[in-house]
Design a protein around this motif. Structure first.
Motif, PDB file in Angstrom:
ATOM      1  N   TYR A  39      13.476   2.596 -14.804  1.00  0.00           N
ATOM      2  CA  TYR A  39      13.027   1.623 -13.822  1.00  0.00           C
ATOM      3  C   TYR A  39      13.887   0.371 -13.919  1.00  0.00           C
ATOM      4  O   TYR A  39      14.364   0.015 -14.982  1.00  0.00           O
ATOM      5  CB  TYR A  39      11.560   1.229 -14.066  1.00  0.00           C
ATOM      6  CG  TYR A  39      10.641   2.412 -14.182  1.00  0.00           C
ATOM      7  CD1 TYR A  39      10.188   3.065 -13.050  1.00  0.00           C
ATOM      8  CD2 TYR A  39      10.232   2.877 -15.428  1.00  0.00           C
ATOM      9  CE1 TYR A  39       9.359   4.155 -13.147  1.00  0.00           C
ATOM     10  CE2 TYR A  39       9.395   3.968 -15.532  1.00  0.00           C
ATOM     11  CZ  TYR A  39       8.965   4.607 -14.391  1.00  0.00           C
ATOM     12  OH  TYR A  39       8.149   5.683 -14.495  1.00  0.00           O
ATOM     13  N   TYR A  40      14.046  -0.285 -12.791  1.00  0.00           N
ATOM     14  CA  TYR A  40      14.736  -1.564 -12.756  1.00  0.00           C
ATOM     15  C   TYR A  40      13.755  -2.594 -12.196  1.00  0.00           C
ATOM     16  O   TYR A  40      12.976  -2.306 -11.302  1.00  0.00           O
ATOM     17  CB  TYR A  40      15.976  -1.488 -11.864  1.00  0.00           C
ATOM     18  CG  TYR A  40      17.032  -0.579 -12.410  1.00  0.00           C
ATOM     19  CD1 TYR A  40      17.976  -1.058 -13.311  1.00  0.00           C
ATOM     20  CD2 TYR A  40      17.088   0.759 -12.058  1.00  0.00           C
ATOM     21  CE1 TYR A  40      18.948  -0.231 -13.831  1.00  0.00           C
ATOM     22  CE2 TYR A  40      18.053   1.593 -12.576  1.00  0.00           C
ATOM     23  CZ  TYR A  40      18.977   1.096 -13.460  1.00  0.00           C
ATOM     24  OH  TYR A  40      19.938   1.928 -13.981  1.00  0.00           O
ATOM     25  N   TYR A  86      16.560  -6.460 -15.041  1.00  0.00           N
ATOM     26  CA  TYR A  86      16.187  -5.783 -16.285  1.00  0.00           C
ATOM     27  C   TYR A  86      16.174  -4.275 -16.053  1.00  0.00           C
ATOM     28  O   TYR A  86      15.866  -3.806 -14.966  1.00  0.00           O
ATOM     29  CB  TYR A  86      14.790  -6.223 -16.754  1.00  0.00           C
ATOM     30  CG  TYR A  86      14.704  -7.686 -17.071  1.00  0.00           C
ATOM     31  CD1 TYR A  86      14.984  -8.148 -18.353  1.00  0.00           C
ATOM     32  CD2 TYR A  86      14.356  -8.622 -16.108  1.00  0.00           C
ATOM     33  CE1 TYR A  86      14.915  -9.495 -18.656  1.00  0.00           C
ATOM     34  CE2 TYR A  86      14.284  -9.971 -16.397  1.00  0.00           C
ATOM     35  CZ  TYR A  86      14.561 -10.397 -17.683  1.00  0.00           C
ATOM     36  OH  TYR A  86      14.494 -11.734 -17.977  1.00  0.00           O
ATOM     37  N   VAL A  87      16.499  -3.519 -17.091  1.00  0.00           N
ATOM     38  CA  VAL A  87      16.392  -2.071 -17.045  1.00  0.00           C
ATOM     39  C   VAL A  87      15.383  -1.640 -18.109  1.00  0.00           C
ATOM     40  O   VAL A  87      15.339  -2.200 -19.193  1.00  0.00           O
ATOM     41  CB  VAL A  87      17.759  -1.380 -17.256  1.00  0.00           C
ATOM     42  CG1 VAL A  87      18.325  -1.679 -18.630  1.00  0.00           C
ATOM     43  CG2 VAL A  87      17.646   0.122 -17.064  1.00  0.00           C
ATOM     44  N   LYS A 137      14.158   1.678 -20.184  1.00  0.00           N
ATOM     45  CA  LYS A 137      14.601   3.028 -20.525  1.00  0.00           C
ATOM     46  C   LYS A 137      13.429   3.876 -21.003  1.00  0.00           C
ATOM     47  O   LYS A 137      12.481   3.371 -21.598  1.00  0.00           O
ATOM     48  CB  LYS A 137      15.671   2.972 -21.608  1.00  0.00           C
ATOM     49  CG  LYS A 137      16.925   2.271 -21.136  1.00  0.00           C
ATOM     50  CD  LYS A 137      17.989   2.267 -22.174  1.00  0.00           C
ATOM     51  CE  LYS A 137      19.236   1.573 -21.634  1.00  0.00           C
ATOM     52  NZ  LYS A 137      20.304   1.535 -22.601  1.00  0.00           N
ATOM     53  N   ALA A 158      12.225  -3.547 -22.007  1.00  0.00           N
ATOM     54  CA  ALA A 158      13.172  -3.965 -20.981  1.00  0.00           C
ATOM     55  C   ALA A 158      14.349  -4.713 -21.597  1.00  0.00           C
ATOM     56  O   ALA A 158      14.198  -5.493 -22.532  1.00  0.00           O
ATOM     57  CB  ALA A 158      12.476  -4.855 -19.958  1.00  0.00           C
ATOM     58  N   ALA A 186      17.871   5.394 -18.135  1.00  0.00           N
ATOM     59  CA  ALA A 186      17.272   4.304 -17.367  1.00  0.00           C
ATOM     60  C   ALA A 186      16.231   4.882 -16.419  1.00  0.00           C
ATOM     61  O   ALA A 186      16.499   5.825 -15.684  1.00  0.00           O
ATOM     62  CB  ALA A 186      18.337   3.553 -16.597  1.00  0.00           C
ATOM     63  N   VAL A 191      20.227  -6.798 -18.002  1.00  0.00           N
ATOM     64  CA  VAL A 191      21.550  -6.216 -17.763  1.00  0.00           C
ATOM     65  C   VAL A 191      22.393  -7.046 -16.803  1.00  0.00           C
ATOM     66  O   VAL A 191      23.529  -6.682 -16.517  1.00  0.00           O
ATOM     67  CB  VAL A 191      21.430  -4.774 -17.224  1.00  0.00           C
ATOM     68  CG1 VAL A 191      20.875  -3.866 -18.286  1.00  0.00           C
ATOM     69  CG2 VAL A 191      20.599  -4.717 -15.961  1.00  0.00           C
TER      70      VAL A 191
END
Length: 100
Positions: free
Chosen positions: A91-92, A80-81, A83, A60, A89, A63
């Motif tokens: 999930y957030y 947070y992102v 990848k 994570a 990307a 961002v």
């Protein structure tokens, strides 16, 4: 017509060449369909296996921040992102900082 069918069923004579060929043709078509279905299923399964579907919080990246309102209470949380293996990307998440 009905008499022909019952006579055919009661007959001790074997199958004709045309009847045998039609039966073999049906078996070949069914076999080809099943092989094709198995190949398509294997291709789909391989595509799913190669994609990163697990959430790995150690990847994570922060961002920014986001304002979250829950039950009338407003709070600022870090955003947070996460990848996937391809860099896209997936999930957030916000709130709790991902553990390293």
């Amino acid at each position: 017509m009905r008499k022909r069918l019952t006579d055919k069923l009661r007959s001790i004579a074997g199958e004709t060449l045309v009847e045998s060929l039609v039966a073999m043709l049906i078996i070949v078509f069914v076999f080809a369909f099943l092989v094709n279905a198995a190949l398509v299923a294997a291709k789909i399964n391989h595509g799913i296996d190669s994609d990163d579907v697990a959430i790995d919080y150690t990847k994570a990246e922060q961002v920014g921040s986001v304002n979250v309102t829950i039950a009338g209470q407003s709070m600022d949380e870090d955003l947070y992102v996460i990848k996937g293996n391809d860099g896209e990307a997936r999930y957030y998440c916000y709130g709790v900082e991902p553990s390293a």
